[in-house]
Design a protein around this motif. Structure first.
Motif, PDB file in Angstrom:
ATOM      1  N   GLY A 138       0.829  -1.209   0.000  1.00  0.00           N
ATOM      2  CA  GLY A 138       0.000   0.000   0.000  1.00  0.00           C
ATOM      3  C   GLY A 138       0.857   1.250   0.000  1.00  0.00           C
ATOM      4  O   GLY A 138       0.587   2.212  -0.735  1.00  0.00           O
ATOM      5  N   LEU A 139       1.888   1.242   0.855  1.00  0.00           N
ATOM      6  CA  LEU A 139       2.803   2.392   0.885  1.00  0.00           C
ATOM      7  C   LEU A 139       3.513   2.563  -0.455  1.00  0.00           C
ATOM      8  O   LEU A 139       3.664   3.682  -0.958  1.00  0.00           O
ATOM      9  CB  LEU A 139       3.836   2.218   2.004  1.00  0.00           C
ATOM     10  N   LEU A 140       3.947   1.448  -1.033  1.00  0.00           N
ATOM     11  CA  LEU A 140       4.630   1.497  -2.332  1.00  0.00           C
ATOM     12  C   LEU A 140       3.697   2.015  -3.415  1.00  0.00           C
ATOM     13  O   LEU A 140       4.096   2.821  -4.260  1.00  0.00           O
ATOM     14  CB  LEU A 140       5.148   0.097  -2.687  1.00  0.00           C
ATOM     15  N   ASP A 141       2.438   1.579  -3.370  1.00  0.00           N
ATOM     16  CA  ASP A 141       1.453   2.040  -4.359  1.00  0.00           C
ATOM     17  C   ASP A 141       1.252   3.548  -4.236  1.00  0.00           C
ATOM     18  O   ASP A 141       1.181   4.263  -5.245  1.00  0.00           O
ATOM     19  CB  ASP A 141       0.127   1.300  -4.146  1.00  0.00           C
ATOM     20  N   LYS A 142       1.181   4.053  -3.001  1.00  0.00           N
ATOM     21  CA  LYS A 142       1.025   5.498  -2.801  1.00  0.00           C
ATOM     22  C   LYS A 142       2.240   6.255  -3.333  1.00  0.00           C
ATOM     23  O   LYS A 142       2.114   7.303  -3.967  1.00  0.00           O
ATOM     24  CB  LYS A 142       0.829   5.807  -1.323  1.00  0.00           C
ATOM     25  N   ALA A 143       3.442   5.697  -3.075  1.00  0.00           N
ATOM     26  CA  ALA A 143       4.665   6.350  -3.547  1.00  0.00           C
ATOM     27  C   ALA A 143       4.713   6.375  -5.073  1.00  0.00           C
ATOM     28  O   ALA A 143       5.054   7.397  -5.690  1.00  0.00           O
ATOM     29  CB  ALA A 143       5.892   5.637  -2.982  1.00  0.00           C
TER      30      ALA A 143
ATOM     31  N   HIS B  32       4.168   9.216 -10.146  1.00  0.00           N
ATOM     32  CA  HIS B  32       3.459   9.362 -11.422  1.00  0.00           C
ATOM     33  C   HIS B  32       2.850  10.769 -11.531  1.00  0.00           C
ATOM     34  O   HIS B  32       2.920  11.408 -12.577  1.00  0.00           O
ATOM     35  CB  HIS B  32       2.364   8.289 -11.524  1.00  0.00           C
ATOM     36  N   THR B  33       2.289  11.248 -10.439  1.00  0.00           N
ATOM     37  CA  THR B  33       1.723  12.607 -10.425  1.00  0.00           C
ATOM     38  C   THR B  33       2.818  13.634 -10.666  1.00  0.00           C
ATOM     39  O   THR B  33       2.631  14.587 -11.436  1.00  0.00           O
ATOM     40  CB  THR B  33       1.035  12.870  -9.069  1.00  0.00           C
ATOM     41  N   TYR B  34       3.987  13.439 -10.028  1.00  0.00           N
ATOM     42  CA  TYR B  34       5.094  14.369 -10.237  1.00  0.00           C
ATOM     43  C   TYR B  34       5.538  14.380 -11.687  1.00  0.00           C
ATOM     44  O   TYR B  34       5.816  15.432 -12.264  1.00  0.00           O
ATOM     45  CB  TYR B  34       6.278  14.020  -9.334  1.00  0.00           C
ATOM     46  N   TYR B  35       5.629  13.206 -12.314  1.00  0.00           N
ATOM     47  CA  TYR B  35       6.025  13.151 -13.725  1.00  0.00           C
ATOM     48  C   TYR B  35       5.005  13.846 -14.612  1.00  0.00           C
ATOM     49  O   TYR B  35       5.370  14.531 -15.570  1.00  0.00           O
ATOM     50  CB  TYR B  35       6.213  11.694 -14.177  1.00  0.00           C
ATOM     51  N   GLU B  36       3.732  13.661 -14.295  1.00  0.00           N
ATOM     52  CA  GLU B  36       2.689  14.344 -15.090  1.00  0.00           C
ATOM     53  C   GLU B  36       2.801  15.861 -14.922  1.00  0.00           C
ATOM     54  O   GLU B  36       2.694  16.609 -15.898  1.00  0.00           O
ATOM     55  CB  GLU B  36       1.299  13.855 -14.660  1.00  0.00           C
ATOM     56  N   GLU B  37       3.039  16.296 -13.673  1.00  0.00           N
ATOM     57  CA  GLU B  37       3.190  17.730 -13.432  1.00  0.00           C
ATOM     58  C   GLU B  37       4.429  18.268 -14.135  1.00  0.00           C
ATOM     59  O   GLU B  37       4.409  19.381 -14.692  1.00  0.00           O
ATOM     60  CB  GLU B  37       3.272  18.003 -11.933  1.00  0.00           C
TER      61      GLU B  37
END
Length: 182
Positions: free
Chosen positions: A122-127, A132-137
């Protein structure tokens, strides 16, 4: 008139009383009972004087011996193997209980490890989601910056600064490369 087929016997009064009670008890006449007694002793070849009746005793003993022999045979054929097999099955059941208890301990330990792994996943999935969000940004930021840079280049061209086209191309490629390296 005398019937030749009939004979008479004299016997004591006590015997007659016993014969009468016996006839009454069995529901027969004294004469019929007497004839049946004679037939019985004649056919069975028993001696009425022998009250112990050795033949009857012998038959009873043989019957009891046959019954005992049959019971012993059944005991050896069925009961003893059943008891032996039951003892073996009981031992197997006890061994299986020990094995199952051991498996239970391992299962509980594995359950704890699986819960820990699920938590870490779960922690890994959140990371991964954050990355992924950072790359999109970052990609969105690059696109916006590229638009700003292209607008700047276009506007600079319209002002007509006296710079050679090679230097302009070099500046443009350097800025584009710097933008990609962000």
């Amino acid at each position: 008139m005398e019937d030749n087929g009939i004979k008479s016997i004299r016997y004591p009064v006590e015997a007659d009383e016993k014969l009468a009670k016996l006839a009454l008890k069995l529901g027969r006449s004294k004469k019929l009972l007497f004839m049946q007694m004679i037939d019985y002793f004649y056919k069975s070849k028993k001696d009425p004087a022998d009250l112990n009746d050795e033949l009857l005793k012998k038959e009873l003993v043989n019957g009891v011996n046959r019954i005992i022999s049959s019971i012993r045979r059944q005991e050896s054929d069925f009961l003893l193997p059943l008891i032996t097999d039951t003892a073996k099955l009981l031992q197997i059941a006890l061994n299986n209980n020990k094995y199952l208890n051991g498996l239970s301990v391992y299962a509980l330990d594995d359950e704890k490890k699986i819960k820990d792994i699920i938590y870490r996943m779960g922690l890994l999935d959140k990371a991964v989601s954050r990355i992924h969000t950072y790359y999109e940004e970052k990609a969105l930021l690059k696109i916006r910056f590229r638009k700003i840079m292209e607008h700047y280049i276009t506007q600079r061209e319209t002002f007509g600064w006296p710079v050679s086209s090679a230097k302009k191309e070099e500046l443009q490629s350097h800025v584009r490369q710097s933008l990609e390296n962000l």
